[in-house]
Scaffold this motif. Sequence first.
Motif, PDB file in Angstrom:
ATOM      1  N   ASN A  59       0.824  -1.209   0.000  1.00 58.29           N
ATOM      2  CA  ASN A  59       0.000   0.000   0.000  1.00 58.29           C
ATOM      3  C   ASN A  59       0.861   1.261   0.000  1.00 58.29           C
ATOM      4  O   ASN A  59       0.653   2.185   0.787  1.00 58.29           O
ATOM      5  CB  ASN A  59      -0.942  -0.014   1.207  1.00 58.29           C
ATOM      6  N   VAL A  91      -3.359   3.957   1.991  1.00 61.32           N
ATOM      7  CA  VAL A  91      -2.186   4.001   1.119  1.00 61.32           C
ATOM      8  C   VAL A  91      -1.261   5.090   1.646  1.00 61.32           C
ATOM      9  O   VAL A  91      -1.721   6.164   2.062  1.00 61.32           O
ATOM     10  CB  VAL A  91      -2.589   4.298  -0.340  1.00 61.32           C
ATOM     11  N   SER A  94      -3.256  16.319  -3.426  1.00 61.12           N
ATOM     12  CA  SER A  94      -4.225  15.345  -2.952  1.00 61.12           C
ATOM     13  C   SER A  94      -5.605  15.976  -3.056  1.00 61.12           C
ATOM     14  O   SER A  94      -5.718  17.180  -3.292  1.00 61.12           O
ATOM     15  CB  SER A  94      -3.925  14.984  -1.489  1.00 61.12           C
ATOM     16  N   LYS A 148      -5.605   8.482   2.177  1.00 60.87           N
ATOM     17  CA  LYS A 148      -4.174   8.276   1.983  1.00 60.87           C
ATOM     18  C   LYS A 148      -3.394   9.159   2.941  1.00 60.87           C
ATOM     19  O   LYS A 148      -3.815  10.274   3.251  1.00 60.87           O
ATOM     20  CB  LYS A 148      -3.761   8.611   0.534  1.00 60.87           C
TER      21      LYS A 148
END
Length: 281
Positions: free
Chosen positions: A11, A104, A114, A133
């Motif tokens: 991940n 992740v 992001s 994430k």
Amino acid sequence: MRLKGLRRSRNIEDRRRSGGAGRGAGIGGVGVLVVLAIGYFAGIDVTPLLQGMQDGGPVQSAPRELSAEEQRAADFSARVLTSTEEVWTGILPQQAGLDYVPPVLVLFSGVTRSPCGGASGATGPFYCPADRKAYLDTEFFATLARDLGARGDFAAAYVIAHEVAHHVQNQLGILGEVNAARQGASEAEANALTVRLELQADCLSGIWARAVGERLEPGDIEEALNAARRIGDDHLQRQAGRVPQPHTFTHGTSEQRARWFARGSDSGQMRACDTFAAGSL
């Protein structure tokens, strides 16, 4: 921390060769909360960064080869991430009745984007609940040791465990509840909620530390406690030459951060980490 025998987590999303992350959505809500808090965590002015987040422009850099140090940082991060996966896959169903879905970990260099907006290496690690994430510029490990005085591999591992703890909070619905409570709250009230959120993440990190006990080396827990103290709001404000102002705190004092980490490490119980029900932090 003994990492021998731990596999590398799958991940991992390594963006460091390309450096860019394309276009990102405008930042808002928890994204602002997280990035502003991280900016203060690192003791920098993130105003230019926040302005860059709003424009939605692309972030690009030329492809490059990774240094041996960067490769080691990736290997370390991937193995520590595996340890969090093993811990929370067991604890979350047992103590909260939920199946754990691991996050992740995005490794980046310099800048990235992001759904919570953009980030630079100067802002430090952060968790984005929108895509589930965690984001880490591995150069932050050096910053942690050199500039913040939090040395040792377990101090670096604690940083990853803390961001994973935010993911656990997200799975539990706590991040959404806190963000909703912040809406319409005064700045001081919103900061107080953020402090409780961060201290809970420290406590959950302590649970992880207890669970990896057989991998601990002498001094590891003290490395994590030292890191917690070094990133307390009062310590950072003093380091910046300011008188600590509690109403501006977003992560808690050095004493609080170390105490809540120790509470998780001592108990191993998620119920012991309910900072929102605590009358005193």
